[in-house]
Design a protein around this motif. Structure first.
Motif, PDB file in Angstrom:
ATOM      1  N   ARG A 243       0.843  -1.196   0.000  1.00 33.25           N
ATOM      2  CA  ARG A 243       0.000   0.000   0.000  1.00 33.25           C
ATOM      3  C   ARG A 243       0.881   1.249   0.000  1.00 33.25           C
ATOM      4  N   ALA A 244       1.985   1.190   0.724  1.00 32.66           N
ATOM      5  CA  ALA A 244       2.923   2.312   0.755  1.00 32.66           C
ATOM      6  C   ALA A 244       3.593   2.516  -0.602  1.00 32.66           C
ATOM      7  N   VAL A 245       3.928   1.425  -1.287  1.00 34.41           N
ATOM      8  CA  VAL A 245       4.506   1.531  -2.629  1.00 34.41           C
ATOM      9  C   VAL A 245       3.548   2.288  -3.553  1.00 34.41           C
ATOM     10  N   ARG A 246       2.288   1.930  -3.501  1.00 31.90           N
ATOM     11  CA  ARG A 246       1.298   2.609  -4.350  1.00 31.90           C
ATOM     12  C   ARG A 246       1.199   4.093  -4.000  1.00 31.90           C
ATOM     13  N   PHE A 247       1.296   4.388  -2.719  1.00 34.08           N
ATOM     14  CA  PHE A 247       1.255   5.785  -2.285  1.00 34.08           C
ATOM     15  C   PHE A 247       2.456   6.555  -2.835  1.00 34.08           C
ATOM     16  N   LEU A 248       3.645   5.964  -2.760  1.00 37.23           N
ATOM     17  CA  LEU A 248       4.848   6.650  -3.226  1.00 37.23           C
ATOM     18  C   LEU A 248       4.857   6.861  -4.730  1.00 37.23           C
ATOM     19  N   ALA A 249       4.066   6.072  -5.454  1.00 41.89           N
ATOM     20  CA  ALA A 249       4.008   6.229  -6.913  1.00 41.89           C
ATOM     21  C   ALA A 249       3.597   7.643  -7.297  1.00 41.89           C
ATOM     22  N   GLY A 250       2.840   8.301  -6.439  1.00 40.74           N
ATOM     23  CA  GLY A 250       2.385   9.660  -6.736  1.00 40.74           C
ATOM     24  C   GLY A 250       3.231  10.748  -6.129  1.00 40.74           C
ATOM     25  N   HIS A 251       4.409  10.387  -5.596  1.00 42.49           N
ATOM     26  CA  HIS A 251       5.266  11.366  -4.935  1.00 42.49           C
ATOM     27  C   HIS A 251       6.717  11.185  -5.387  1.00 42.49           C
ATOM     28  N   PRO A 252       7.269  12.123  -6.134  1.00 42.36           N
ATOM     29  CA  PRO A 252       8.665  12.003  -6.582  1.00 42.36           C
ATOM     30  C   PRO A 252       9.660  12.148  -5.442  1.00 42.36           C
ATOM     31  N   THR A 253       9.321  12.948  -4.431  1.00 45.41           N
ATOM     32  CA  THR A 253      10.185  13.146  -3.269  1.00 45.41           C
ATOM     33  C   THR A 253       9.306  13.251  -2.024  1.00 45.41           C
ATOM     34  N   GLY A 254       9.962  13.279  -0.866  1.00 49.30           N
ATOM     35  CA  GLY A 254       9.231  13.470   0.382  1.00 49.30           C
ATOM     36  C   GLY A 254       9.508  12.368   1.384  1.00 49.30           C
TER      37      GLY A 254
END
Length: 265
Positions: A243-254
């Motif tokens: 679920r976290a991987v999918r979340f990071l897909a929309g964030h280049p950094t952070g």
């Protein structure tokens, strides 16, 4: 989602591999193991009786060159090596490792300015909802209640208190306007004197194959309230990691945690 797994021959690593292989949107592209692992060279899915075409390796550069994401549930020293490789290869990190010191935590946060990182001491949905319950409870039990955190894990766990217990302590301390570094008490022995009501106590149990139990006790006069979470399987952590991987897909950094992933902040 091109995903590599660190600590691939361990108990959590195998659960992560199985979870990735069962997800139609995910592709296993790398499996990292220790240089002294007897499993090196074997197919990452061999323990499931599956051929994945991905061999367990200690070649960090090769794995990072193929991956878009690394899921890492290892140890702090290993995770920090993986962090440097992730920065070189622009790979996003999902980190479930616990036991970082303050300097390592600062390095992880700083790296979030260059790549996307999600780090959490526990990735289960249940634990993260429990953290919100604890925040609410702590505000209402701010006076007249002693707070103790009791955690239990399997005999192989190397750090104590657990990352989840520390997360619980931090949430409670923040809700009470305290600094956990200043008010935490880790175990007791000998003549300790009366309990300081401003402290948050921690107790750690290690034994057998306990996956992870956490109880926060709010003990008042004439009553006590216990909020408990028990893990029966590592599957919840693995599902949370995806679920976290999918979340990071929309964030280049952070730099994020599971409260961000689940929209609980």
């Amino acid at each position: 989602m091109k995903i590599a797994i660190a600590g691939a021959s361990g108990r959590m690593g195998r659960m992560l591999i199985e979870t990735v292989l069962n997800d139609p949107e995910a592709t296993l592209v790398g499996a990292l193991g220790r240089a002294d692992s007897p499993q090196l060279g074997r197919d990452a899915g061999a323990f499931l009786g599956k051929e994945t075409g991905v061999a367990l390796t200690d070649d960090i550069e090769r794995v990072f060159a193929q991956a878009d994401y690394l899921i890492d549930f290892t140890r702090p020293e290993g995770t920090m090596v993986h962090l440097e490789a992730a920065l070189r290869h622009n790979v996003k990190l999902v980190i479930g490792t616990t036991g970082f010191d303050n300097a390592q935590k600062a390095q992880l946060r700083a790296a979030g300015e260059k790549i996307a990182i999600m780090a959490a001491g526990n990735m289960s949905v249940g634990v993260n909802v429990t953290l919100k319950l604890l925040e609410f409870a702590a505000r209402h039990f701010a006076a007249g209640y002693d707070i103790e955190i009791i955690e239990a894990h399997h005999r192989h766990k190397v750090d104590a208190p657990s990352g989840t217990a520390l997360m619980m302590g931090e949430v409670i301390a923040d809700a009470l306007g305290r600094n956990l570094d200043e008010c935490a008490v880790y175990g007791r022995e000998g003549v300790t004197g009366e309990r300081d009501p401003s402290t948050i106590g921690f107790s750690a149990i290690r034994g057998g194959d306990i996956v992870g139990d956490h109880t926060v006790l709010f003990a008042g006069i004439g009553e006590r309230i216990e909020i408990t979470h028990k893990s029966a399987s590592r599957l919840a952590y693995a599902q949370g990691a995806l679920r976290a991987v999918r979340f990071l897909a929309g964030h280049p950094t952070g730099f994020f945690d599971m409260q961000d992933v689940l929209g609980l902040r």
